[in-house]
Design an enzyme around this catalytic site. Structure first.
Site, PDB file in Angstrom:
ATOM      1  CB  ALA A  32     -74.859  72.267 -36.909  1.00 37.57           C
ATOM      2  CG  ASP A  49     -76.507  68.879 -38.738  1.00 39.05           C
ATOM      3  OD1 ASP A  49     -76.367  67.904 -37.982  1.00 39.05           O
ATOM      4  OD2 ASP A  49     -75.561  69.456 -39.297  1.00 39.05           O
TER       5      ASP A  49
HETATM    6  O1  MRU Z   1     -71.822  65.396 -41.294  1.00 36.20           O
HETATM    7  P1  MRU Z   1     -71.409  66.053 -40.006  1.00 36.20           P
HETATM    8  O2  MRU Z   1     -70.273  65.378 -39.350  1.00 36.20           O
HETATM    9  O3  MRU Z   1     -71.203  67.541 -40.189  1.00 36.20           O
HETATM   10  O4  MRU Z   1     -72.683  65.899 -39.060  1.00 36.20           O
HETATM   11  C1  MRU Z   1     -72.647  66.505 -37.800  1.00 36.20           C
HETATM   12  C2  MRU Z   1     -73.798  66.155 -36.935  1.00 36.20           C
HETATM   13  O5  MRU Z   1     -74.738  65.507 -37.352  1.00 36.20           O
HETATM   14  C3  MRU Z   1     -73.787  66.728 -35.543  1.00 36.20           C
HETATM   15  O6  MRU Z   1     -74.441  65.865 -34.665  1.00 36.20           O
HETATM   16  C4  MRU Z   1     -74.518  68.079 -35.565  1.00 36.20           C
HETATM   17  O7  MRU Z   1     -73.975  68.914 -36.545  1.00 36.20           O
HETATM   18  C5  MRU Z   1     -74.480  68.759 -34.254  1.00 36.20           C
HETATM   19  S1  MRU Z   1     -72.863  69.343 -33.857  1.00 36.20           S
HETATM   20  C6  MRU Z   1     -72.956  70.219 -32.408  1.00 36.20           C
END
Ligand code: MRU
Length: 353
Positions: free
Chosen positions: A48, A237
């Site tokens: 995120a 997210d």
């Molecule tokens: O699909 P992704 O790899 O972008 O998903 C990321 C996540 O779910 C993370 O846990 C979230 O973005 C937090 S990152 C600090």
């Protein structure tokens, strides 16, 4: 420094191509908005906070060559570029937050010549990067105070340096605890289908000499029953005004398991991950991704496709009742979240006025 995953270098946005890790550490130079969209969509850059930074640089790349000579036609170009980037991925609010912030910046400096507005937008993207770096350090320190020396923690997906400007969120806690001399051991859920835990979390922790053990997603409950986990730390997210939040698919199961075993479950996220315009988790748009991500691994089919359906939601929603506390750059937020989250945002709004 934990990870140099996204930055601005020599007139382009430089990212680590996360789809190639851990086999190859390859940097990509993104020089236009279409390449940035593709990098976001295909998870070359992901997580995120990193998506917020990528969106900001992507928007700048989208208007850098704009020929508009009036503010209103420049804003048309800017809005078009922002709308395009918004179609890349729907769940992480940070992406939308950064685009709105960039648009607001353009409005704030509308009296300047177009060339200066463009420069102000690049400066704003740099500021978003810097604030995320600082938020990582602050969240890390606030979270590190919650874990004793020698603790074993479980994390899901990758909420580390690769997902941010440098320290990340959940893993920032581990990095800052380690930097303060604590010995922390991390269990990383592998995180099917794209293995962000096994590939990315394991890679960056081992690079930083933090002890890490990868487990399959279905092993977390057993480990908890063996009392091997002292706390769970995950990222987010999108966090709603009630504290319900979306994170990588599988987070909800981990939260329920932690609750059943009376293990603290912490969500570490910068304020840019909060969406207080919505109240409950049911309102969060959940991204569904291509079936091939489950059916194949790096181009090789691993499950039958004929007559077999697939469902591939990239995120799930965890109700706020499972969250022990949120850890932000402004400190720890405790329940009842519908009050404490609103109070925090109201106080920040008052400070701005
Ligand atoms: O699909 P992704 O790899 O972008 O998903 C990321 C996540 O779910 C993370 O846990 C979230 O973005 C937090 S990152 C600090």
């Amino acid at each position: 420094m934990p990870v140099d995953s996204i930055c601005w270098k020599a007139g382009a946005c430089r990212i680590i191509d996360q789809t190639l890790l851990p086999e190859k550490l390859r940097y990509l130079k993104l020089t236009n908005i279409r390449d940035m969209w593709e990098a976001i969509r295909h998870l070359r850059v992901r997580g995120a906070p990193a998506l917020g930074i990528a969106a900001a640089y992507g928007l700048y790349l989208g208007i850098r060559d704009s020929k508009s000579s009036t503010f209103s036609s420049f804003m048309k170009d800017l809005n078009q570029a922002a709308d395009y980037l918004k179609t890349s991925r729907p769940t992480a609010i940070n992406l939308f937050w950064a685009l709105e912030r960039m648009k607001q910046k353009a409005e704030d400096v509308s009296h300047l010549p177009i060339a200066s507005i463009k420069q102000s937008l690049l400066d704003e993207a740099h500021r978003i990067w810097k604030e995320d770096y600082e938020a990582g350090v602050a969240m890390g320190d606030a979270g590190a105070a919650l874990i004793p020396d020698g603790a074993s923690i479980l994390t899901h997906c990758n909420a580390g340096g690769l997902a941010s400007a440098s320290y990340g969120s959940a893993l920032a806690v581990v990095y800052r605890a380690a930097e303060s001399g604590k010995k922390i051991k991390v269990y990383a859920d592998e995180t099917r289908p794209l293995l962000q835990g096994a590939r990315l979390t394991a890679w960056e922790l081992s690079m930083n000499k933090i002890p890490v053990t990868v487990i399959c997603d279905n092993m977390a409950g057993y480990l908890m029953s063996l009392k091997k986990i002292d706390a769970v730390f995950v990222g987010a997210d999108r966090i709603t005004a009630s504290g319900d939040f979306a994170n990588k698919i599988g987070t909800y199961s981990v939260a329920v398991l932690a609750h059943a075993h009376r293990i603290p479950f912490y969500v570490v996220a910068p304020l840019s991950s909060f969406d207080i315009s919505i109240k409950t988790g049911g309102e969060i748009p959940i991204e569904e991704r291509p079936h091939e991500e489950i059916q194949c691994w790096r181009g090789r089919q691993i499950i039958p496709t004929a007559g077999v359906d697939v469902f591939n939601p990239a995120f799930d929603v965890t109700p706020h009742g499972y969250v022990t506390a949120f850890v932000t750059e402004k400190g720890v937020i405790n329940p009842p979240y519908h009050r404490t989250i609103n109070r925090l945002f109201r106080s920040l709004h008052d400070v701005k006025k």
